[in-house]
Motif scaffolding. Structure first.
Motif, PDB file in Angstrom:
ATOM      1  N   ILE A  93      -7.561   5.226   1.379  1.00 39.50           N
ATOM      2  CA  ILE A  93      -7.797   4.512  -0.058  1.00 39.50           C
ATOM      3  C   ILE A  93      -7.336   5.293  -1.159  1.00 39.50           C
ATOM      4  N   ARG A  94      -8.031   6.423  -1.020  1.00 41.80           N
ATOM      5  CA  ARG A  94      -7.952   7.339  -2.195  1.00 41.80           C
ATOM      6  C   ARG A  94      -6.573   7.732  -2.338  1.00 41.80           C
ATOM      7  N   LEU A  95      -5.975   8.024  -1.370  1.00 40.67           N
ATOM      8  CA  LEU A  95      -4.445   8.666  -1.398  1.00 40.67           C
ATOM      9  C   LEU A  95      -3.567   7.487  -1.585  1.00 40.67           C
ATOM     10  N   ASP A  96      -3.798   6.233  -1.175  1.00 38.62           N
ATOM     11  CA  ASP A  96      -3.049   5.136  -1.542  1.00 38.62           C
ATOM     12  C   ASP A  96      -2.969   5.029  -3.175  1.00 38.62           C
ATOM     13  N   ARG A  97      -3.889   5.139  -3.510  1.00 40.90           N
ATOM     14  CA  ARG A  97      -4.149   5.010  -5.173  1.00 40.90           C
ATOM     15  C   ARG A  97      -3.517   5.856  -5.889  1.00 40.90           C
ATOM     16  N   ASP A  98      -3.566   7.234  -5.514  1.00 41.35           N
ATOM     17  CA  ASP A  98      -3.038   8.188  -6.224  1.00 41.35           C
ATOM     18  C   ASP A  98      -1.487   8.185  -5.842  1.00 41.35           C
ATOM     19  N   CYS A 126       1.638   0.779  -1.019  1.00 45.64           N
ATOM     20  CA  CYS A 126       0.256   1.714  -0.850  1.00 45.64           C
ATOM     21  C   CYS A 126      -0.733   0.643  -1.607  1.00 45.64           C
ATOM     22  N   ASN A 127      -0.267  -0.308  -2.374  1.00 46.58           N
ATOM     23  CA  ASN A 127      -1.215  -1.434  -2.670  1.00 46.58           C
ATOM     24  C   ASN A 127      -1.771  -2.107  -1.826  1.00 46.58           C
ATOM     25  N   HIS A 128      -0.816  -2.492  -1.205  1.00 45.85           N
ATOM     26  CA  HIS A 128      -1.109  -3.372   0.380  1.00 45.85           C
ATOM     27  C   HIS A 128      -2.006  -2.785   1.130  1.00 45.85           C
ATOM     28  N   CYS A 129      -1.948  -1.437   1.339  1.00 46.26           N
ATOM     29  CA  CYS A 129      -2.477  -0.793   2.397  1.00 46.26           C
ATOM     30  C   CYS A 129      -4.124  -0.640   1.662  1.00 46.26           C
ATOM     31  N   TYR A 130      -4.064  -0.106   0.566  1.00 44.36           N
ATOM     32  CA  TYR A 130      -5.290  -0.118  -0.177  1.00 44.36           C
ATOM     33  C   TYR A 130      -5.926  -1.334   0.085  1.00 44.36           C
ATOM     34  N   HIS A 187      -0.759  -2.325   8.417  1.00 47.39           N
ATOM     35  CA  HIS A 187      -0.519  -1.656   7.120  1.00 47.39           C
ATOM     36  C   HIS A 187      -0.466  -0.232   6.939  1.00 47.39           C
ATOM     37  N   CYS A 188      -1.229   0.449   7.550  1.00 52.05           N
ATOM     38  CA  CYS A 188      -0.934   1.909   7.413  1.00 52.05           C
ATOM     39  C   CYS A 188       0.300   2.441   7.703  1.00 52.05           C
ATOM     40  N   GLN A 189       0.574   2.136   8.844  1.00 54.74           N
ATOM     41  CA  GLN A 189       2.201   2.260   9.377  1.00 54.74           C
ATOM     42  C   GLN A 189       3.124   2.306   8.615  1.00 54.74           C
ATOM     43  N   GLN A 190       3.009   1.094   7.993  1.00 50.75           N
ATOM     44  CA  GLN A 190       4.140   0.477   7.284  1.00 50.75           C
ATOM     45  C   GLN A 190       4.007   1.011   5.894  1.00 50.75           C
ATOM     46  N   CYS A 191       2.901   1.719   5.267  1.00 55.31           N
ATOM     47  CA  CYS A 191       2.632   2.457   4.080  1.00 55.31           C
ATOM     48  C   CYS A 191       3.373   3.799   4.411  1.00 55.31           C
ATOM     49  N   ALA A 192       2.789   4.392   5.624  1.00 55.69           N
ATOM     50  CA  ALA A 192       3.416   5.614   5.793  1.00 55.69           C
ATOM     51  C   ALA A 192       4.920   5.779   5.691  1.00 55.69           C
ATOM     52  N   GLU A 193       5.657   4.835   6.309  1.00 59.94           N
ATOM     53  CA  GLU A 193       7.127   4.739   6.256  1.00 59.94           C
ATOM     54  C   GLU A 193       7.549   4.746   4.953  1.00 59.94           C
ATOM     55  N   ALA A 194       7.190   3.765   4.017  1.00 57.45           N
ATOM     56  CA  ALA A 194       7.457   3.829   2.752  1.00 57.45           C
ATOM     57  C   ALA A 194       7.200   5.153   1.888  1.00 57.45           C
ATOM     58  N   CYS A 195       5.921   5.708   2.228  1.00 52.71           N
ATOM     59  CA  CYS A 195       5.741   6.975   1.518  1.00 52.71           C
ATOM     60  C   CYS A 195       6.719   8.163   1.991  1.00 52.71           C
ATOM     61  N   PHE A 196       7.098   8.145   3.346  1.00 52.61           N
ATOM     62  CA  PHE A 196       8.002   9.018   3.613  1.00 52.61           C
ATOM     63  C   PHE A 196       9.560   8.980   3.330  1.00 52.61           C
ATOM     64  N   ASN A 222       1.228  11.145   5.631  1.00 46.46           N
ATOM     65  CA  ASN A 222       0.363  11.888   6.760  1.00 46.46           C
ATOM     66  C   ASN A 222      -0.960  11.306   7.160  1.00 46.46           C
ATOM     67  N   GLU A 223      -1.665  10.928   6.091  1.00 45.47           N
ATOM     68  CA  GLU A 223      -2.926  10.300   6.065  1.00 45.47           C
ATOM     69  C   GLU A 223      -2.766   8.803   6.818  1.00 45.47           C
ATOM     70  N   CYS A 224      -2.045   8.064   6.273  1.00 41.07           N
ATOM     71  CA  CYS A 224      -1.772   6.573   6.854  1.00 41.07           C
ATOM     72  C   CYS A 224      -1.078   6.726   8.283  1.00 41.07           C
ATOM     73  N   ARG A 225      -0.436   7.866   8.833  1.00 43.45           N
ATOM     74  CA  ARG A 225       0.006   7.900  10.174  1.00 43.45           C
ATOM     75  C   ARG A 225      -1.199   8.140  11.151  1.00 43.45           C
ATOM     76  N   LYS A 226      -2.053   8.568  10.684  1.00 42.97           N
ATOM     77  CA  LYS A 226      -3.396   8.938  11.374  1.00 42.97           C
ATOM     78  C   LYS A 226      -4.152   7.365  11.781  1.00 42.97           C
ATOM     79  N   HIS A 227      -3.831   6.483  11.101  1.00 44.47           N
ATOM     80  CA  HIS A 227      -4.545   5.094  11.475  1.00 44.47           C
ATOM     81  C   HIS A 227      -3.513   4.069  12.067  1.00 44.47           C
ATOM     82  N   ALA A 228      -3.991   3.389  13.206  1.00 48.74           N
ATOM     83  CA  ALA A 228      -3.195   2.747  14.049  1.00 48.74           C
ATOM     84  C   ALA A 228      -3.030   1.129  13.199  1.00 48.74           C
ATOM     85  N   HIS A 229      -3.709   0.896  12.192  1.00 53.39           N
ATOM     86  CA  HIS A 229      -3.258  -0.356  11.442  1.00 53.39           C
ATOM     87  C   HIS A 229      -1.948  -0.647  11.010  1.00 53.39           C
TER      88      HIS A 229
END
Length: 109
Positions: free
Chosen positions: A40-45, A20-24, A89-98, A80-87
């Motif tokens: 960004i907001r959800l990464d911080r939360d 999340c910090n990397h994605c943020y 870093h967002c895709q990697q964050c989504a996997e870690a979050c799930f 779920n939010e990160c999954r919406k973005h093709a980047h």
């Protein structure tokens, strides 16, 4: 809950904090930062609740299960939010979050 199981959940929380910090940080450097506001907001939360969950579990708090339940909810929202973005870093964050959400749900019982 066995010590190994708690330790595994703490490790997933720490991995999620890192992702999340990397994605943020990476989102702040994207061309269209405005489009990344919710991410960004959800990464911080998510990073913050994961840190709290890891601390509570590490000290054996009686509130660990409640915090883990909330952590799972926020991790899933972030994923779920990160999954919406093709980047990447967002895709990697989504996997870690799930993965973290799954570990926290199991921890919460």
């Amino acid at each position: 809950m066995s010590h190994e199981y708690v330790q595994q959940c703490i490790e997933e929380c720490l991995k999620c904090i890192h992702a999340c910090n990397h994605c943020y940080d990476a989102c702040l450097n994207e061309e269209n930062v405005g489009m990344m506001k919710e991410c960004i907001r959800l990464d911080r939360d998510c990073a913050d609740i994961c840190a709290l969950a890891a601390m509570m579990m590490s000290r054996g708090s009686s509130h660990s299960k409640s915090i883990c339940r909330l952590c799972a909810e926020i991790c899933e929202a972030c994923g779920n939010e990160c999954r919406k973005h093709a980047h990447q870093h967002c895709q990697q964050c989504a996997e870690a979050c799930f993965t973290c959400a799954e570990a926290c749900r199991a921890m919460a019982g």
